[in-house]
Design an enzyme around this catalytic site. Structure first.
Site, PDB file in Angstrom:
ATOM      1  N   HIS A 110      -7.940   7.510  24.680  1.00  0.00           N
ATOM      2  CA  HIS A 110      -7.648   7.765  26.087  1.00  0.00           C
ATOM      3  C   HIS A 110      -7.552   9.250  26.381  1.00  0.00           C
ATOM      4  CE1 HIS A 110      -6.309   3.502  27.091  1.00  0.00           C
ATOM      5  NE2 HIS A 110      -7.422   3.807  27.722  1.00  0.00           N
ATOM      6  N   CYS A 112     -28.653   6.851  30.098  1.00  0.00           N
ATOM      7  CA  CYS A 112     -27.299   6.672  30.634  1.00  0.00           C
ATOM      8  C   CYS A 112     -26.242   6.701  29.549  1.00  0.00           C
ATOM      9  CB  CYS A 112     -27.198   5.398  31.447  1.00  0.00           C
ATOM     10  SG  CYS A 112     -27.485   3.915  30.486  1.00  0.00           S
TER      11      CYS A 112
HETATM   12  C1  PEP Z   1     -24.829   3.067  25.744  1.00  0.00           C
HETATM   13  O1  PEP Z   1     -24.751   2.234  24.845  1.00  0.00           O
HETATM   14  O2  PEP Z   1     -25.302   4.209  25.601  1.00  0.00           O
HETATM   15  C2  PEP Z   1     -24.343   2.728  27.092  1.00  0.00           C
HETATM   16  C3  PEP Z   1     -24.548   3.544  28.106  1.00  0.00           C
HETATM   17  O3  PEP Z   1     -23.629   1.584  27.244  1.00  0.00           O
HETATM   18  P1  PEP Z   1     -22.092   1.446  26.790  1.00  0.00           P
HETATM   19  O4  PEP Z   1     -21.611   2.797  26.372  1.00  0.00           O
HETATM   20  O5  PEP Z   1     -21.362   0.906  27.961  1.00  0.00           O
HETATM   21  O6  PEP Z   1     -22.214   0.490  25.655  1.00  0.00           O
END
Ligand code: PEP
Ligand code: MG
Length: 580
Positions: A183, A481
């Site tokens: 956190h 992302c």
């Molecule tokens: C990832 O795996 O890079 C992603 C964006 O999804 P999460 O971090 O939510 O698994």
């Protein structure tokens, strides 16, 4: 002396150390002079007071901090905890001791569960400290206030403290515990606090030591020399200038638009993201809305949440991810099996497919929300491994009225077959967090293999190149992302590999925007080529830094200011020979 840890963000800080006070000693296990009923009254009053204080801190802090503090307040008022305290009081213990023991037992249980749950254990330690000090009539443990700016050094920081840090006086944060997903790290990222967590030797830093925190390079320099101080000061000034620069759409120095989008878990962070220049949402993690739910949310409940988010981005792209349940984010209504290796189990699209009614309801809720808004809604499936899964999801989304449907590329098989996957998907979004985990076979929650969890690894970059090339050949957008997009230099490499948009936690947008504006598309491709030639993540990073430093800075005003309005570009990336 140089100490290393895990840098959060890209900032630099210079200042004197002030250490957080040591925790209160363990309450003595001596018999109480009061009756169990009297002690029970005291325990209940203190647990209630601490819960109320945490809730009010959450209210003041807002955003992700509010969720964390609300969860902590719930822990303090958990009925099972209260029962455990009552049982211990019946043995003649004091309220201090009973609360301490009950919370410690709760904590041990979380540690045993491992992963994300284990990282919540320190939140319980904080509740324990707060309740014990309340019972003793002492002030709650907290951040010192020496009256001048300082760098705070602590074992780990409680969410209640991180959430309300006075950024006017706390220049930065060093913790000896905590990983990149603790956190402290999450909140530091959200508040743009310069932080380095997991500095095992932080105990060697003493009050008033002057130190440099270099989060970008993950090092703490104690007793810096004049040259090191001057370099740090100029980096601090440059960053402040960037943060105050006018916000423009993301673009390379030659004007190539690279839309910069935000990763969000609810509409709560949307306004701040827009303030920081988010041009839309590249990853709406819908599972975050329902982590505490025991039954599947209804279509109406979901639609309300989605409409709230879409309202914040009129006319903008919002990429909504179908529920990514499983592994470190189990949802009670989707995951019930006990799996040995949940990261390799029924998670993401696999679990949705096993409960197709839930997937259909989510897509219906989203299609309804889409119809009621003027945002540009895209939908994507998490954890897609095969072409067949791609077709399944895209066809279903189209059938239920969603025009633009794509897949996340987080599993190497999907990257290797990107040319086939993108025949069916309208777009791909690369989740570099999981793609790195699965490529290097290194659990993203496990500190002991954190050195392998590095998206700069050329094996990960080669897979991204596969997707970039396929996107270019088929004219389909390829977003990024994962956290990799938030690394300003790696962001340029990703564009050089064919990424057409980048999505990240909003505070990272400023640095990434500035970094993109330094390089042309041709230069980004040269950086990508240098990274691909390396053997290791570290040497890829070094090689790219060396090539980047040889490019002249673009003249003032060129770059983002020259960028046209953001649209997803139809990219062309160089043929494989150039990138080899
Ligand atoms: C990832 O795996 O890079 C992603 C964006 O999804 P999460 O971090 O939510 O698994
Ligand atoms: Mg993922």
């Amino acid at each position: 002396m140089e100490l290393s840890g895990i840098g959060i963000g890209q900032g630099v800080a210079l200042g004197p150390v002030i250490r957080m006070a040591d925790p209160l000693p363990e309450p003595l296990d001596a018999p109480s002079g009061r009756t169990p009923a009297e002690e029970g009254e005291r325990a209940r009053a203190s647990l209630g007071a601490v819960a109320a204080d945490l809730l009010s801190r959450g209210e003041r802090a807002g955003g992700a901090a509010r969720d964390v503090l609300e969860a902590q307040a719930m822990m303090a008022e958990d009925p099972t905890l209260q029962e455990d305290v009552t049982a211990r009081l019946a043995e003649g213990k004091t309220a201090e001791r009973a609360v301490f023991e009950a919370l410690a037992a709760f904590r041990d249980m979380l540690v045993e569960m491992g992963g994300y749950m284990a990282e919540r254990a320190t939140d319980l330690d904080d509740v324990s400290q707060r309740v014990v000090s309340h019972l003793a009539g002492l002030p709650a443990p907290g951040v010192p206030d020496p009256g001048y700016p300082f760098i705070l050094v602590a074992r780990d920081l409680a969410p209640a403290d991180t959430a309300l840090l006075d950024l006017g006086t706390v220049l930065g944060l060093v913790t000896s515990e905590g990983g990149p997903t603790s956190h402290t790290a999450i909140l530091a990222r959200e508040k743009s606090i310069v932080a380095i967590v997991g500095v095992a030797d932080a105990g060697r830093l003493v009050d008033e030591d002057e130190i440099i925190l270099d989060a970008e390079n993950s090092v703490v320099v104690s007793g810096p020399n004049a040259a090191q101080k001057a370099a740090a000061e100029s980096r601090i000034a440059a960053r402040a200038a960037r943060q105050n620069a006018p916000i423009r759409p993301g673009a390379l120095a030659d004007g190539t638009p690279i839309p910069l989008l935000a990763n969000l878990g609810s509409a709560d962070g949307a306004a701040r993201a827009v303030e920081l220049g988010a041009e839309g949402v590249g990853l709406f993690r819908t599972e975050f809305l329902f982590l505490g739910s025991t039954s599947a949310p209804t279509v109406t409940q979901q639609q309300e949440q989605y409409e709230r988010m879409l309202r914040e981005f009129p006319g903008r792209k919002v990429v909504v991810r179908a529920l990514d349940a499983g592994a470190d984010k189990p949802l009670a209504f989707l995951n019930d099996a006990d799996e040995e290796n949940p990261a390799l189990g029924l998670r993401g699209l696999r679990s949705l497919r096993a409960s197709e009614d839930i997937l259909r309801e989510q897509l219906t809720a989203l299609a309804n929300a889409n119809a009621a808004s003027d945002a540009d809604v895209w939908v994507m499936a998490p954890m897609v491994a095969t072409v067949e899964e791609t077709r399944y999801f895209v066809d279903l989304a189209h059938e239920l009225g969603l025009k633009t449907a794509g897949v996340m590329v987080e599993i190497p098989s999907a990257a290797l077959l990107a040319d086939r996957v993108l025949q069916h998907a309208d777009f791909a979004s690369i989740g570099t967090n999981d793609l790195t985990q699965y490529t290097l076979a290194a659990d993203r929650m496990l500190g002991t293999v954190a050195n392998l969890q590095d998206p700069w690894h050329p094996a990960v970059l080669r897979l991204i190149r596969e997707v970039g090339e396929a996107g270019a050949a088929l004219g389909k957008p390829v977003g990024i992302c994962g956290e990799a997009a938030a690394d300003p230099l790696l962001a340029v490499v990703l564009v050089g590999l064919g990424a057409t948009s980048l999505s990240m936690s909003a505070p990272a947008l400023v640095d990434v925007r500035a970094s993109l504006a330094r390089f042309t598309l041709a230069q980004a491709r040269q950086l990508a080529a240098a990274a691909l030639q390396a053997d290791e993540a570290a040497s890829a990073r070094e090689a790219v830094k060396a090539v980047a430093s040889a490019f002249p800075e673009p003249p003032e005003g060129l770059g983002s200011s020259a960028a046209p309005e953001p649209t997803e570009p139809q990219q062309t990336i160089p043929p494989r020979e150039v990138l080899k």
